[in-house]
Design a protein around this motif. Structure first.
Motif, short mmCIF file in Angstrom:
data_model
loop_
_atom_site.label_atom_id
_atom_site.label_comp_id
_atom_site.label_asym_id
_atom_site.label_seq_id
_atom_site.Cartn_x
_atom_site.Cartn_y
_atom_site.Cartn_z
N GLY A 129 25.59 -15.87 97.56
CA GLY A 129 24.53 -16.44 96.74
C GLY A 129 24.88 -17.73 96.04
O GLY A 129 24.30 -18.03 94.98
N LEU A 130 25.75 -18.52 96.62
CA LEU A 130 26.11 -19.79 96.00
C LEU A 130 25.07 -20.87 96.27
O LEU A 130 24.77 -21.69 95.40
N ASP A 131 24.51 -20.89 97.47
CA ASP A 131 23.60 -21.96 97.88
C ASP A 131 22.39 -21.40 98.63
O ASP A 131 22.49 -20.37 99.30
N ALA A 132 21.29 -22.13 98.53
CA ALA A 132 20.09 -21.74 99.26
C ALA A 132 19.97 -22.47 100.58
O ALA A 132 19.30 -22.01 101.51
N GLU A 133 20.63 -23.63 100.69
CA GLU A 133 20.57 -24.42 101.91
C GLU A 133 21.99 -24.78 102.34
O GLU A 133 22.91 -24.85 101.51
N LEU A 138 25.69 -17.61 108.33
CA LEU A 138 25.57 -18.90 107.69
C LEU A 138 25.84 -18.76 106.19
O LEU A 138 25.23 -17.93 105.51
N GLY A 139 26.77 -19.53 105.69
CA GLY A 139 27.11 -19.47 104.27
C GLY A 139 28.01 -18.32 103.88
O GLY A 139 28.21 -18.06 102.69
N LYS A 162 15.97 -7.19 93.88
CA LYS A 162 16.41 -8.05 92.80
C LYS A 162 17.83 -8.53 93.08
O LYS A 162 18.71 -7.74 93.40
N ILE A 163 18.03 -9.84 92.94
CA ILE A 163 19.32 -10.43 93.27
C ILE A 163 20.27 -10.35 92.08
O ILE A 163 19.89 -10.62 90.95
N GLY A 164 21.50 -9.95 92.37
CA GLY A 164 22.51 -9.98 91.33
C GLY A 164 23.10 -8.62 91.02
O GLY A 164 22.62 -7.58 91.48
N SER A 201 18.90 -16.68 99.90
CA SER A 201 18.83 -17.35 101.19
C SER A 201 18.70 -16.26 102.25
O SER A 201 18.99 -15.09 101.98
N PRO A 202 18.28 -16.61 103.45
CA PRO A 202 18.08 -15.58 104.48
C PRO A 202 19.32 -14.77 104.82
O PRO A 202 19.21 -13.64 105.29
N THR A 203 20.52 -15.33 104.58
CA THR A 203 21.74 -14.62 104.95
C THR A 203 22.47 -14.04 103.74
O THR A 203 23.62 -13.62 103.86
N LEU A 204 21.83 -14.04 102.57
CA LEU A 204 22.46 -13.46 101.39
C LEU A 204 22.88 -12.03 101.70
O LEU A 204 22.10 -11.23 102.23
#
Length: 355
Positions: free
Chosen positions: A239-243, A265-266, A318-320, A305-308
């Motif tokens: 969860g560092l980046d969305a893109e 990805l990511g 819920k994220i986190g 992001s789709p690969t979180l």
């Protein structure tokens, strides 16, 4: 398949039979490196590159010798400092030959013998293959390997050491990286307060806050930071980046750069938590300066992001990871118990050129 080295090979003479051209007076002394029983009692290694006392020492010399760089000013230890658990304390290093900022954070060198898939994206399968990347990268050591071999051949001490370790009259690039790998695999850290707790089996080695933190790390972080090395050796989008960069070879793509798997990805390698207090800043790009920033990220600042990784999504997607302030204090207290002072003070790991 990795096999343990057993000393009876030396005693039985099997190794002598395999190296009949090596005289007994220059024969390497093969050794086991002991570790606690919860790690399997000995340090693993590839069958082609067993530990020897002389091999580890040769690797240590090479690790600290700036001759490995094109300008003879940068050694492996320039970016891997023992006092920082062989990390460098920088977000993105500028200490290489070019002085340019590197694209990824310098990882700590801790218990690498148990790793598989090295670098933040797993681009190197083992320590032997890994070494060629920093040696030849224009922004790191910028070395021409053929020239390095010739330079080392001009140094009688190195010529004798390579012959004793590997039984060959000439120095080869493959032997250089094998020696480096032997030393790096010897960098084991199992003498922290937490290890003393494990060895004793008595809760009294940790105080109440540290024990609470240990439980919280298992509950909230154990999906990735698992086992006694506190890593699953896997790759996760945390969860560092969305893109992410579009360029196929860009290091910001994470594991996807190597596998081309769109689901990776990511995703970056899970680092060990051992000596984590010594190895700030954190993440593959060193963006977080403190443990508090890391915990705040997981508690409230992750981006989707789709690969979180699904490990990081809770009820109702819920994220986190919910972490209270009191829980943060306990987690940080436990992470301090993973600091191994003997590891950063061990003279066997230090610069052999400094007396």
């Amino acid at each position: 398949m990795e096999k343990r080295l057993i000393l009876f090979l030396l005693i039985s003479g099997i190794m002598l039979a395999c190296n009949e051209d090596i005289s007994p007076d220059i024969k390497p002394f093969y050794i086991d490196l002991d570790v606690p029983e919860y790690m399997g009692t000995t340090v693993p290694f590839p069958e082609r590159n067993p530990f020897s006392k002389e091999g580890i020492e040769l690797g240590r010399m090479l690790f600290y010798d700036p001759i490995l760089s094109s300008n003879n000013q940068v050694s492996c230890a320039t970016c891997h400092k023992q006092e920082l658990a062989f990390s460098d304390g920088m977000s993105l290093s500028t200490l290489g030959v070019s002085g340019e900022k590197l694209q990824r954070h310098t990882p700590a060198l801790i218990n690498l013998a148990w790793n598989n898939g090295l670098f933040w994206d797993g681009g190197a399968k083992d320590l032997e293959s890994l070494a060629f990347a920093p040696l030849t990268h224009p922004d790191e050591m910028n070395q021409d390997i053929t020239e390095l071999v010739e330079e080392l051949k001009q140094i009688p001490d190195y010529k004798e050491r390579f012959k004793k370790v590997f039984g060959k009259d000439t120095i080869q690039s493959a032997l250089i990286v094998r020696a480096l790998a032997q030393f790096q695999r010897s960098l084991v850290s199992f003498d922290s307060k937490y290890d003393r707790y494990l060895k004793s089996g008595e809760a009294g080695f940790l105080n109440a806050l540290e024990l609470e933190g240990m439980q919280l790390v298992e509950e909230k972080c154990g999906g990735c930071h698992s086992g006694v090395n506190f890593t699953d050796l896997g790759f996760h989008n945390n969860g560092l980046d969305a893109e992410f960069p579009a360029a196929p070879e860009h290091v910001g793509k994470g594991r996807n750069r190597v596998t081309l798997n769109p689901e990776e990805l990511g995703a970056f390698k899970t680092p060990t938590l051992r000596n984590i207090i010594l190895t700030a800043p954190y993440m593959h790009d060193g963006r977080f300066k403190s443990i508090d920033e890391v915990l705040d990220h997981y508690a409230q600042n992750m981006v989707n992001s789709p690969t979180l990784d699904t490990l990081l999504t809770g009820q109702n997607d819920k994220i986190g990871i919910p972490i209270s302030e009191n829980e943060k204090q306990a987690i940080v207290a436990f992470l301090h118990t993973l600091t191994d002072l003997s590891f950063i003070q061990n003279q066997a790991f230090s610069n052999p050129f400094k007396k």
